[in-house]
Design a protein around this motif. Sequence first.
Motif, PDB file in Angstrom:
ATOM      1  N   SER A 156       0.759  -1.233  -0.067  1.00 36.87           N
ATOM      2  CA  SER A 156       0.082  -0.051   0.024  1.00 36.87           C
ATOM      3  C   SER A 156       1.122   1.399   0.071  1.00 36.87           C
ATOM      4  O   SER A 156       0.562   2.007  -0.501  1.00 36.87           O
ATOM      5  N   PHE A 157       2.042   1.135   0.858  1.00 33.18           N
ATOM      6  CA  PHE A 157       2.947   2.414   1.005  1.00 33.18           C
ATOM      7  C   PHE A 157       3.698   2.479  -0.326  1.00 33.18           C
ATOM      8  O   PHE A 157       3.698   3.696  -0.894  1.00 33.18           O
ATOM      9  N   LEU A 158       3.971   1.553  -1.082  1.00 29.51           N
ATOM     10  CA  LEU A 158       4.522   1.606  -2.520  1.00 29.51           C
ATOM     11  C   LEU A 158       3.701   2.341  -3.522  1.00 29.51           C
ATOM     12  O   LEU A 158       4.085   2.989  -4.210  1.00 29.51           O
ATOM     13  N   TYR A 159       2.455   1.893  -3.495  1.00 30.14           N
ATOM     14  CA  TYR A 159       1.303   2.642  -4.432  1.00 30.14           C
ATOM     15  C   TYR A 159       1.107   3.900  -4.069  1.00 30.14           C
ATOM     16  O   TYR A 159       0.941   4.789  -4.629  1.00 30.14           O
ATOM     17  N   PHE A 160       1.355   4.232  -2.733  1.00 37.80           N
ATOM     18  CA  PHE A 160       1.044   5.584  -2.310  1.00 37.80           C
ATOM     19  C   PHE A 160       2.357   6.459  -2.752  1.00 37.80           C
ATOM     20  O   PHE A 160       1.903   7.659  -3.290  1.00 37.80           O
ATOM     21  N   ILE A 161       3.386   6.013  -2.527  1.00 32.81           N
ATOM     22  CA  ILE A 161       4.688   6.642  -3.189  1.00 32.81           C
ATOM     23  C   ILE A 161       4.719   6.971  -4.610  1.00 32.81           C
ATOM     24  O   ILE A 161       4.919   7.939  -5.150  1.00 32.81           O
ATOM     25  N   MET A 162       4.393   5.715  -5.443  1.00 26.71           N
ATOM     26  CA  MET A 162       4.200   6.180  -6.761  1.00 26.71           C
ATOM     27  C   MET A 162       3.123   7.152  -7.247  1.00 26.71           C
ATOM     28  O   MET A 162       3.355   7.776  -8.194  1.00 26.71           O
ATOM     29  N   GLU A 163       2.007   7.054  -6.262  1.00 29.20           N
ATOM     30  CA  GLU A 163       0.993   8.234  -6.830  1.00 29.20           C
ATOM     31  C   GLU A 163       1.465   9.638  -6.444  1.00 29.20           C
ATOM     32  O   GLU A 163       1.339  10.314  -7.349  1.00 29.20           O
ATOM     33  N   ILE A 164       2.353   9.851  -5.548  1.00 27.48           N
ATOM     34  CA  ILE A 164       2.975  10.896  -5.313  1.00 27.48           C
ATOM     35  C   ILE A 164       3.928  11.350  -6.388  1.00 27.48           C
ATOM     36  O   ILE A 164       3.940  12.550  -6.923  1.00 27.48           O
ATOM     37  N   VAL A 165       4.753  10.602  -6.905  1.00 27.61           N
ATOM     38  CA  VAL A 165       5.527  10.866  -8.171  1.00 27.61           C
ATOM     39  C   VAL A 165       5.097  10.943  -9.299  1.00 27.61           C
ATOM     40  O   VAL A 165       5.321  11.835  -9.914  1.00 27.61           O
ATOM     41  N   MET A 166       3.694  10.076  -9.546  1.00 26.85           N
ATOM     42  CA  MET A 166       3.286  10.594 -10.856  1.00 26.85           C
ATOM     43  C   MET A 166       2.286  11.787 -10.728  1.00 26.85           C
ATOM     44  O   MET A 166       2.102  12.281 -11.738  1.00 26.85           O
ATOM     45  N   ASN A 167       1.710  12.141  -9.448  1.00 27.56           N
ATOM     46  CA  ASN A 167       1.003  13.090  -9.535  1.00 27.56           C
ATOM     47  C   ASN A 167       1.912  14.319  -9.699  1.00 27.56           C
ATOM     48  O   ASN A 167       1.619  15.401 -10.347  1.00 27.56           O
ATOM     49  N   SER A 168       3.053  14.482  -8.967  1.00 28.09           N
ATOM     50  CA  SER A 168       4.155  15.448  -9.346  1.00 28.09           C
ATOM     51  C   SER A 168       4.733  15.551 -10.645  1.00 28.09           C
ATOM     52  O   SER A 168       4.662  16.753 -11.270  1.00 28.09           O
ATOM     53  N   LEU A 169       5.050  14.440 -11.288  1.00 26.07           N
ATOM     54  CA  LEU A 169       4.986  14.425 -12.726  1.00 26.07           C
ATOM     55  C   LEU A 169       4.023  15.025 -13.689  1.00 26.07           C
ATOM     56  O   LEU A 169       4.194  16.048 -14.692  1.00 26.07           O
ATOM     57  N   THR A 170       2.849  14.747 -13.517  1.00 31.29           N
ATOM     58  CA  THR A 170       1.674  15.211 -13.760  1.00 31.29           C
ATOM     59  C   THR A 170       1.429  16.758 -13.946  1.00 31.29           C
ATOM     60  O   THR A 170       1.391  17.473 -14.828  1.00 31.29           O
ATOM     61  N   ASP A 171       1.789  17.225 -12.659  1.00 29.47           N
ATOM     62  CA  ASP A 171       1.611  18.497 -12.403  1.00 29.47           C
ATOM     63  C   ASP A 171       2.909  19.156 -13.155  1.00 29.47           C
ATOM     64  O   ASP A 171       2.629  20.307 -13.737  1.00 29.47           O
ATOM     65  N   PHE A 172       3.784  18.605 -13.116  1.00 35.84           N
ATOM     66  CA  PHE A 172       4.921  19.156 -14.035  1.00 35.84           C
ATOM     67  C   PHE A 172       4.705  19.337 -15.369  1.00 35.84           C
ATOM     68  O   PHE A 172       4.991  20.428 -15.883  1.00 35.84           O
ATOM     69  N   ILE A 173       4.117  18.205 -16.136  1.00 35.04           N
ATOM     70  CA  ILE A 173       3.879  18.403 -17.379  1.00 35.04           C
ATOM     71  C   ILE A 173       2.675  19.324 -17.673  1.00 35.04           C
ATOM     72  O   ILE A 173       2.705  20.161 -18.664  1.00 35.04           O
ATOM     73  N   ILE A 174       1.427  19.198 -17.030  1.00 37.74           N
ATOM     74  CA  ILE A 174       0.185  20.045 -17.217  1.00 37.74           C
ATOM     75  C   ILE A 174       0.502  21.600 -17.095  1.00 37.74           C
ATOM     76  O   ILE A 174       0.140  22.380 -17.878  1.00 37.74           O
ATOM     77  N   ASN A 175       1.223  21.776 -16.102  1.00 40.19           N
ATOM     78  CA  ASN A 175       1.625  23.327 -15.931  1.00 40.19           C
ATOM     79  C   ASN A 175       2.891  23.838 -16.327  1.00 40.19           C
ATOM     80  O   ASN A 175       3.151  25.136 -16.408  1.00 40.19           O
ATOM     81  N   ASN A 176       3.532  23.138 -16.977  1.00 39.48           N
ATOM     82  CA  ASN A 176       4.696  23.431 -17.977  1.00 39.48           C
ATOM     83  C   ASN A 176       5.811  24.098 -16.816  1.00 39.48           C
ATOM     84  O   ASN A 176       6.216  25.210 -17.116  1.00 39.48           O
ATOM     85  N   TRP A 177       5.969  23.544 -15.757  1.00 38.66           N
ATOM     86  CA  TRP A 177       6.816  24.080 -14.836  1.00 38.66           C
ATOM     87  C   TRP A 177       8.385  23.744 -15.007  1.00 38.66           C
ATOM     88  O   TRP A 177       8.512  22.926 -16.060  1.00 38.66           O
ATOM     89  N   THR A 178       9.210  24.538 -14.616  1.00 40.54           N
ATOM     90  CA  THR A 178      10.733  24.287 -14.675  1.00 40.54           C
ATOM     91  C   THR A 178      10.864  23.185 -13.650  1.00 40.54           C
ATOM     92  O   THR A 178      10.178  22.959 -12.626  1.00 40.54           O
ATOM     93  N   PRO A 179      12.079  22.536 -13.841  1.00 43.05           N
ATOM     94  CA  PRO A 179      12.546  21.601 -12.810  1.00 43.05           C
ATOM     95  C   PRO A 179      12.678  22.062 -11.363  1.00 43.05           C
ATOM     96  O   PRO A 179      12.250  21.378 -10.536  1.00 43.05           O
ATOM     97  N   GLU A 180      12.969  23.366 -11.172  1.00 42.48           N
ATOM     98  CA  GLU A 180      12.835  24.066  -9.854  1.00 42.48           C
ATOM     99  C   GLU A 180      11.405  23.969  -9.203  1.00 42.48           C
ATOM    100  O   GLU A 180      11.239  23.589  -8.045  1.00 42.48           O
ATOM    101  N   GLU A 181      10.430  24.359 -10.234  1.00 44.01           N
ATOM    102  CA  GLU A 181       9.080  24.365  -9.548  1.00 44.01           C
ATOM    103  C   GLU A 181       8.595  23.036  -9.182  1.00 44.01           C
ATOM    104  O   GLU A 181       7.823  22.827  -8.215  1.00 44.01           O
ATOM    105  N   LEU A 182       9.107  22.088 -10.175  1.00 39.72           N
ATOM    106  CA  LEU A 182       8.644  20.535  -9.656  1.00 39.72           C
ATOM    107  C   LEU A 182       9.325  20.269  -8.404  1.00 39.72           C
ATOM    108  O   LEU A 182       8.653  19.711  -7.386  1.00 39.72           O
ATOM    109  N   ILE A 183      10.499  20.365  -7.994  1.00 39.79           N
ATOM    110  CA  ILE A 183      11.094  20.092  -6.954  1.00 39.79           C
ATOM    111  C   ILE A 183      10.446  20.806  -5.609  1.00 39.79           C
ATOM    112  O   ILE A 183      10.472  20.101  -4.587  1.00 39.79           O
ATOM    113  N   LEU A 184      10.288  22.052  -5.790  1.00 34.53           N
ATOM    114  CA  LEU A 184       9.796  22.803  -4.679  1.00 34.53           C
ATOM    115  C   LEU A 184       8.355  22.444  -4.366  1.00 34.53           C
ATOM    116  O   LEU A 184       8.228  21.993  -3.327  1.00 34.53           O
ATOM    117  N   ASP A 185       7.440  21.779  -5.354  1.00 38.99           N
ATOM    118  CA  ASP A 185       6.312  21.264  -4.966  1.00 38.99           C
ATOM    119  C   ASP A 185       6.535  19.964  -4.245  1.00 38.99           C
ATOM    120  O   ASP A 185       5.676  19.660  -3.489  1.00 38.99           O
TER     121      ASP A 185
END
Length: 198
Positions: A156-185
């Motif tokens: 369950s924790f594995l999938y929780f972590i994977m969800e955080i990673v994919m959510n972060s990457l989705t935000d990065f792509i959709i919002n056209n963030w810089t790498p710095e904005e991705l890491i801050l979030d």
Amino acid sequence: MPKDTFLNLPVPKKEKIDMILLDTFYNQSVSQVKVSHIVEQMEMSRGAFYKYFVDLKDAYDYIVKQQSILIHQDIIDYINQHKSNFFHGIEQYLVFCSHLKTDSAYWKGLLLLTRADYQRTMKRLNLDDSSHMLMEWIKLLENNEFTIHETQEAVSFLYFIMEIVMNSLTDFIINNWTPEELILDYHYKIKWITKGIK
């Protein structure tokens, strides 16, 4: 699930088909794709496609699962490089992703997963206690002294972590963030997990 005729193909041929499926589906929904386009790329007959897959949805589900397994393993590998600094390992994976060339196969795999529907990407793999990925994951949790009491909780924790990673990457792509904005979030999310919000 692909048919045995596909699963038993020689590795180079299977990898070629995987690339064709990835190139076809990474930026289109199943409803936009035609079998004729895929078989043309594969240089085979329409009948051959149906010897490998039940239908287009089957081919799509297969490539989503393949990319999901690849990315899950890569995240674990990055965490493993920083054995006792779990969240830093994930951060390094996000940094790697944020600098990918947008025409690379790996980037296309990320796009596929961030655009696939939630049910397909988060469907849990059948990980039994002898699974190499699961054993590696539990070892990582132990190295970081996380209090996880049973296998089901570890999964369950594995999938929780994977969800955080994919959510972060989705935000990065959709919002056209810089790498710095991705890491801050990402830092915000990890602060909430490790320190709470009070």
